[in-house]
Design an enzyme around this catalytic site. Sequence first.
Site, PDB file in Angstrom:
ATOM      1  N   CYS A  11       0.840  -1.196  -0.016  1.00  0.00           N
ATOM      2  CA  CYS A  11      -0.093  -0.088   0.089  1.00  0.00           C
ATOM      3  C   CYS A  11       0.625   1.170   0.070  1.00  0.00           C
ATOM      4  CB  CYS A  11      -1.044   0.057   1.274  1.00  0.00           C
ATOM      5  SG  CYS A  11      -2.286  -1.297   0.946  1.00  0.00           S
TER       6      CYS A  11
ATOM      7  N   HIS B 299      -3.339   7.249   1.910  1.00  0.00           N
ATOM      8  CA  HIS B 299      -3.637   5.507   1.535  1.00  0.00           C
ATOM      9  C   HIS B 299      -5.177   5.740   2.051  1.00  0.00           C
ATOM     10  CE1 HIS B 299      -3.760   1.657   0.532  1.00  0.00           C
ATOM     11  NE2 HIS B 299      -3.760   1.446   1.756  1.00  0.00           N
TER      12      HIS B 299
ATOM     13  N   ASN C 169     -10.037  -0.005  -0.324  1.00  0.00           N
ATOM     14  CA  ASN C 169      -8.408  -0.050  -0.590  1.00  0.00           C
ATOM     15  C   ASN C 169      -8.258  -0.506  -2.012  1.00  0.00           C
ATOM     16  OD1 ASN C 169      -5.954  -0.449  -0.116  1.00  0.00           O
ATOM     17  ND2 ASN C 169      -6.058  -1.344   1.680  1.00  0.00           N
TER      18      ASN C 169
END
Length: 332
Positions: free
Chosen positions: A114, A257, A287
Amino acid sequence: MGRKAIITGVGHYAPPKVLTNQDLMQMVDTNDEWIFSRTGIRERRILEGDRGSSYMAHQAAEMALKNSHTDPKDIDLIIVATVTPDTLFPSTACRVQDMLGADKAWGVDLNGACSGFLYALSTGAQFIESGMHQKVLVIGADKMSAIVDYTDRTTCILFGDAAGAVLLEPQESDDPHTGVIDAILRSDGEGARHLYMMGGGSLHPATHETVDNKMHYIYQDGQTVFKFAVKGMADVSAEILEKHQLTGKQIKYFIPHQANLRIIDAAARRMKLNDDQVVVNIERYGNTTAATIPLALSEVYYDNKLEKGDYLVMAAFGAGFTWGSLLLRWAI
Ligand SMILES: CC(C)(COP(=O)(O)OP(=O)(O)OC[C@H]1O[C@@H](n2cnc3c(N)ncnc32)[C@H](O)[C@@H]1OP(=O)(O)O)[C@@H](O)C(=O)NCCC(=O)NCCS
């Protein structure tokens, strides 16, 4: 005069198929209220058909090149941040290079999970600032639906598919606060046991057993990852402001993020930001791993919300563990 790396083109791609919380309720024992209150997610996108991450990366890259009026043949380097490459090799970057017709570019994949886009953006900026390259394409692309177990309610609600891309070019400037200013990048391999996909690598190559044991899917200990993410992302976000003697008030946008709205809120609080300074699109995409930050940046850009001179802070946390923050001053 110093040579700085600035973003001159932005693009993104999210596949049209939408997977809502209601859809997931038909697949696992969950509900919209639980998912939204714990994560901030209502829906995510799914890439259908016989396509891999390169398809989305290519779409996002084309948009960024069009935006900056750039001929693919002038690109020097393509970096693709991804944990879901089309294949382990050749790299997704090589596939994108071919799809674009970027004849003189070299390409490489970067796995920072990520945090991948921040790692890649920082890496790309070094090639510009050193004088080695003129045009570097940095892409974050992940087809998370390829590695999500849609019978596991603890993970399948979280992830989606998308890509985002930026073009980096040099600008000569006396002001050190131009373009990519600085990044604080961290890793801690101790975190490997809390968030991983075990199967398919050299440690556990694909066998009937790895498939039967569902080792080709994401596993995470959500609560532990949550605790590390809250602290890690907030720490580096505050640290990069302090290092450059900036306050939250001077930041136009914080682009974090998008893993969990509660993690984003904790970092924003540490930076003393108002809600309107924090870019959040997790509700619509979930996500998307390496794609979240460039996707969010691209949406803000195409909403005409960015002006030359705006300070942006990006921050991420992911598998590894990996985490980091990046300070940028918008320069176009
Ligand atoms: C995954 C996450 C949303 C779970 O939220 P949480 O508040 O920690 O929830 P818990 O895991 O403690 O689960 C609480 C309860 O909800 C249940 N539950 C889990 N998933 C559920 C779902 N989709 N629907 C309904 N209930 C669910 C659990 O079984 C548990 O039930 P129990 O109390 O009876 O045992 C959260 O931990 C998180 O966001 N973690 C970090 C994710 C992340 O950043 N990953 C990084 C990737 S980059």
